[in-house]
Each structure stands twice: as C-alpha cells, then as structure tokens.
Design a protein around this motif. Sequence first.
Motif, PDB file in Angstrom:
ATOM      1  N   LEU A 122      -1.257   4.406  -1.599  1.00 43.21           N
ATOM      2  CA  LEU A 122      -2.584   4.385  -0.967  1.00 43.21           C
ATOM      3  C   LEU A 122      -2.569   5.021   0.412  1.00 43.21           C
ATOM      4  O   LEU A 122      -3.598   5.520   0.873  1.00 43.21           O
ATOM      5  CB  LEU A 122      -3.116   2.949  -0.876  1.00 43.21           C
ATOM      6  CG  LEU A 122      -3.308   2.230  -2.210  1.00 43.21           C
ATOM      7  CD1 LEU A 122      -3.751   0.795  -1.969  1.00 43.21           C
ATOM      8  CD2 LEU A 122      -4.318   2.964  -3.072  1.00 43.21           C
ATOM      9  N   VAL A 123      -1.434   4.972   1.092  1.00 40.79           N
ATOM     10  CA  VAL A 123      -1.276   5.552   2.421  1.00 40.79           C
ATOM     11  C   VAL A 123       0.144   6.090   2.556  1.00 40.79           C
ATOM     12  O   VAL A 123       1.037   5.723   1.797  1.00 40.79           O
ATOM     13  CB  VAL A 123      -1.537   4.515   3.548  1.00 40.79           C
ATOM     14  CG1 VAL A 123      -3.000   4.110   3.601  1.00 40.79           C
ATOM     15  CG2 VAL A 123      -0.650   3.297   3.396  1.00 40.79           C
ATOM     16  N   PRO A 126       0.813  -1.231   0.000  1.00 39.64           N
ATOM     17  CA  PRO A 126       0.000   0.000   0.000  1.00 39.64           C
ATOM     18  C   PRO A 126       0.845   1.279   0.000  1.00 39.64           C
ATOM     19  O   PRO A 126       0.453   2.282  -0.593  1.00 39.64           O
ATOM     20  CB  PRO A 126      -0.818  -0.108   1.288  1.00 39.64           C
ATOM     21  CG  PRO A 126      -0.826  -1.563   1.609  1.00 39.64           C
ATOM     22  CD  PRO A 126       0.481  -2.103   1.123  1.00 39.64           C
ATOM     23  N   TYR A 138      -3.146   1.642   6.743  1.00 39.39           N
ATOM     24  CA  TYR A 138      -3.811   0.720   5.819  1.00 39.39           C
ATOM     25  C   TYR A 138      -4.355  -0.451   6.630  1.00 39.39           C
ATOM     26  O   TYR A 138      -3.613  -1.099   7.377  1.00 39.39           O
ATOM     27  CB  TYR A 138      -2.834   0.234   4.745  1.00 39.39           C
ATOM     28  CG  TYR A 138      -3.541  -0.436   3.590  1.00 39.39           C
ATOM     29  CD1 TYR A 138      -4.173   0.322   2.620  1.00 39.39           C
ATOM     30  CD2 TYR A 138      -3.589  -1.816   3.481  1.00 39.39           C
ATOM     31  CE1 TYR A 138      -4.838  -0.275   1.558  1.00 39.39           C
ATOM     32  CE2 TYR A 138      -4.249  -2.423   2.426  1.00 39.39           C
ATOM     33  CZ  TYR A 138      -4.871  -1.647   1.470  1.00 39.39           C
ATOM     34  OH  TYR A 138      -5.529  -2.240   0.422  1.00 39.39           O
TER      35      TYR A 138
END
Length: 152
Positions: free
Chosen positions: A137-138, A132, A144
């Motif tokens: 995404l993070v 991730p 996450y």
Amino acid sequence: MPNLPASHKLRTGRYAEPNRIYLLTTITLDRAPIFADFALGRLVVHQFRRAQDIGLANSLAWVVMPDHFHWLIELENCSLRKLMRQTKSLITREVNLSSRRSGPLWQQGYHDRALRREEDLVTLARYVVANPLRAGLVEKLGNYPLWDAIWV
C-alpha cells in the motif's frame, strides 16, 4: 473435534486473562475495503482510544488496513469478548452513520493470540504496523496514516 463453522472454531478454547497481552485481528464482511476511506479508518482509531480511556485495554500497537485491523493490546478490566463486541459494534454504528450505509460491517468472530511472556513485544509491534508495507500500500511506513505504536 466437531466440525464447527469457522466463527465457532475461533471461540473454541478461548480464555482471557487480565494484564495479558493479545494480538487481535478482525476482518470486514466480504473483505470490503471500507477503511480505504481515511475518515472511516479514523473512526476505528477513535474506538481504540475509547477502549483505553474507559479502562478496557491498553493499546500497544495497531494498524487499520482497508479490510481489517490488527490491534496489540494489554487486556485490562473486561473479557476479550466484551472488548471486541463493544469495539466492533461502536465502529459499525459510527461507520454506518458517517457513510450513510446500513447493516453489518464485520465478519463474525475475531482472531486472538495471547503472547508468551518471552516474546519480544517491540518486534511484534513492528510486524503489526508494517502490514501496509507488506501489502504494497505504501513504500514507506510514514506514508500510511492509520497506525501507531507506543514505542514510536
């Protein structure tokens, strides 16, 4: 080697050994981001735990990404084919029931990589769960929700 479709190429030369460690990866059909929905991603986690509870594989590390998962396992009392067929089938059934969808969820086949004995499992587990972060995404792994490793 004959010109086989990609899903058949994944099976060429596949051999599974009990007590061997494998990194397994599978992708949703058309890379649909089904597991961006946290509740649906938890259904994947439930199946990882189920596989461990019934003695198919020990989960060492995993991450559920929006459109695929990576699962580091020690194979126990089954073949990779059986493990992945059951896991993908049960995830599909649960996701379809929970989201009122129907039809296939996964691309055919899966990728497996048997680890060599000298490979550092902790380093590989860190690589798996850091997906991730690399995907953007993070900013922190702790943000996450869909990952775990036995070393953490």
